[in-house]
Write an enzyme that holds these catalytic residues in place. Structure first.
Site: not given
Ligand code: NAD
Length: 555
Positions: A107, A160, A178, A249-250, A272-273, A412
């Site tokens: 993963y 995404r 997953k 997912e994603d 899950d996100d 990530n």
């Molecule tokens: P998303 O696309 O829904 O959200 C991304 C957000 O970041 C948006 O609001 C966007 O406007 C903002 N953004 C983009 N560029 C930016 C910048 N330069 N400055 C400030 N904000 C900015 O994506 P998501 O599902 O919310 O996931 C975001 C990240 O979190 C991914 O990298 C994902 O892998 C990670 N994530 C980690 C976990 C975990 O660690 N458990 C779980 C879910 C998601």
């Protein structure tokens, strides 16, 4: 290869109509070199395997040595998926026995690279692929799946993938990965899991121009055409696999929030996100309160990013703060966001709907560094998918404001992390309470070793899935994720906290998942959402439902 028929005794007890060769080629029945001499004779396998019989432990050792010989994580991933295709039982035994080492391979973070390279490393198909050309026939497609009792479906449209953007059909690595964690971490039976790729096209020009790309080489569909396909899929699942939980997912956030709202009260589903991330992060915050002495309701949290993860986390935090005595409005005011443009505040006219509940009255602030200075948060949570955003200046400022600054760099894969564990500890002089989305190695700083925790959704979703499956829950609710967070936090020992880790070790993951399943079941029975008779001891029942990767005896 000769196809010897299995004698009637074995045939009736385990696998009607299968030959010995079938067993070798069937990943859920194959034991490889662990077929005993007696089985080899009975099943017509004599001469088809090297003569010396291996124990499962020896097979695991051979596997792990082989994995360690690979020179890149991507090659390790390919080896692991090849094993999954060959011998599922051994795959799950190895993942369980070497969870710390193998989870980052099957993963995050490796699965990110595996998805980017999916079309080039592809060997064997796994899961169901649905395109717009199957419109009207989705039910038929689902019926092609060989297993009937599917209980957990992970579906993506690949728009995404992690923090890597639109990977189209290549995103199939995510549902596959997953679901392997549902089995490895919680013990959902592999035959009860189904990965699904809704290939609605891709806007990724690189893939559209790649002759080896395996998805539909067309632009994404959108609007009604997209919604209708999703709806047909959801309805078809209700008919073909009526007891299945659908985990979205994603998906890109413009669809993720909408689809969750549309279906959460209609079918058994979660995202899950949004919700799993929220639960594991809330658990991490609960752990910090034991080290800072500050109650959750008194924390001020600044998010970098305002998408699925950020809003999901904030919504669950608000619920938790309300449980600690704040009003909903007071709780919302403790959560702040900086998105790609600026601080989310009420004078902005460009905000998407999901950000509006958190657009508090405040003068405009242009960037994260300025927001930290003005708002003085107790916790900084990075979920923007943008690497290196927690700079030295920002971490130092957080450390000036707080004795124990809470810094979660959750984006990530590792390449997208807001800062590394080492940067967080060094720049805060060892005071940061740090968690990350992808794992980091322990850090030595001024004679101390810091073992940072991974805010990995794998602590939550497998257990939630096990609970839902065990009681055949009709819905998945936010209360379940809140209880899951509390349960996870309760399982963190003082010893874990002393090393800097805000989560239990991954080696306890099956135990953790069973406890989370029991908590989820309790909510389901309390709220009238369970459809199975109530067991007397939910933890014991959850444990009794866990699949164990041990070989069947063919005798
Ligand atoms: P998303 O696309 O829904 O959200 C991304 C957000 O970041 C948006 O609001 C966007 O406007 C903002 N953004 C983009 N560029 C930016 C910048 N330069 N400055 C400030 N904000 C900015 O994506 P998501 O599902 O919310 O996931 C975001 C990240 O979190 C991914 O990298 C994902 O892998 C990670 N994530 C980690 C976990 C975990 O660690 N458990 C779980 C879910 C998601």
């Amino acid at each position: 290869m000769p196809a010897t028929k299995i004698p009637p005794s074995a045939k009736t007890s385990v696998h009607p109509g299968k030959t010995g060769v079938d067993l070798l080629h069937n990943p859920s029945l194959n034991k490889g070199t662990a077929f005993t001499n007696e089985e080899r004779k009975k099943l017509g396998l004599l001469g088809l395997l090297p003569p010396r019989v291996s124990t499962m432990d020896q097979q695991v050792l051979r596997l792990i040595n082989n994995i360690r010989r690979q020179t890149s994580d991507l090659q390790k991933y390919v080896e692991m998926i090849a094993l999954l295709d060959r011998n599922e039982t051994l795959f799950y035994r190895a993942v369980q026995d070497y969870i710390d080492e193998l989870m980052p391979i099957i993963y995050t973070p490796t699965v990110g690279a595996a998805c980017q390279m999916y079309a080039h490393i592809f060997r064997r198909s796994r899961g169901i692929f649905i395109t717009k050309y199957e419109k009207g026939a989705v039910k038929q497609v689902l019926k092609n799946w060989p297993h009937q009792d599917v209980r957990v479906i992970v579906v993506t449209d690949g728009e995404r993938i992690l923090g890597l953007g639109d990977l189209g059909c290549n995103g199939m690595g995510i549902p596959v990965g997953k679901l392997s964690l549902y089995t490895a971490c919680a013990g959902i039976h592999p035959e009860q899991t189904l990965p699904v790729m809704l290939d609605v096209g891709t806007n990724n020009e690189k893939f559209l121009n790649d002759p080896l790309y395996l998805g539909m080489p067309e632009k994404r569909i959108a609007g009604k055409e997209y919604d209708d396909l999703i709806h047909e899929f959801v309805q078809a699942v209700q008919e073909v696999f009526p007891k299945a939980l659908i985990q979205f997912e994603d998906f890109a956030n413009h669809n993720a929030f909408r689809l969750l709202e549309k279906y959460r009260d209609e079918i058994c589903t979660f995202n899950d996100d949004i919700q799993g991330t929220a639960s594991v992060t809330l658990a991490g915050l609960f752990s910090t309160t034991r080290l800072t002495g500050m109650a959750l309701k008194d924390m001020k949290i600044l998010f970098h990013g305002a998408g699925e993860a950020a809003i999901g986390i904030a919504d669950l935090i608000v619920g938790a703060m309300v449980a600690e005595g704040l009003t909903k409005e007071e709780a919302k005011k403790r959560c702040w966001f900086v998105d790609s443009k600026a601080l989310v505040e009420s004078s902005r006219s460009d905000l998407q709907d999901h950000k509006k509940p958190y657009a508090h009255k405040h003068p405009p602030v242009g960037n994260l560094a300025a927001a930290v200075k003005v708002l003085k948060p107790t916790a900084l949570i990075g979920v923007s998918g943008m690497a290196k955003q927690f700079t030295k200046e920002i971490v130092e400022e957080m450390s000036r404001i707080n004795q124990r600054p809470v810094i979660f760099a959750l984006s990530n894969p590792t390449s997208q992390a807001e800062c590394s564990a080492e940067e967080a500890y060094v720049w805060s002089d060892g005071r940061a309470l740090f968690a990350s989305g992808s794992p980091f190695a322990p850090v030595e700083h001024q004679g101390r070793t810091y073992v940072s925790g991974q805010g990995n959704n794998a602590y939550i979703f497998p257990g939630v899935g096990l609970g839902v499956v065990a009681c055949a829950a009709k819905r998945v609710t936010d209360e379940m994720f809140y209880e899951a967070a509390k349960t996870l936090a309760r399982l963190v020992t003082q010893g874990d906290l002393d090393t800097g880790c805000l989560f239990p070790p991954l080696t306890k993951i099956r135990e953790v998942s069973a406890h989370i399943a029991a908590a989820v079941m309790s909510v389901a029975y309390r709220r009238g959402l369970a459809t199975e008779p109530k067991p007397r001891d939910m933890l014991a029942f959850a444990k009794s439902r866990q699949y164990e990767p041990v070989y069947k005896k063919y005798a």
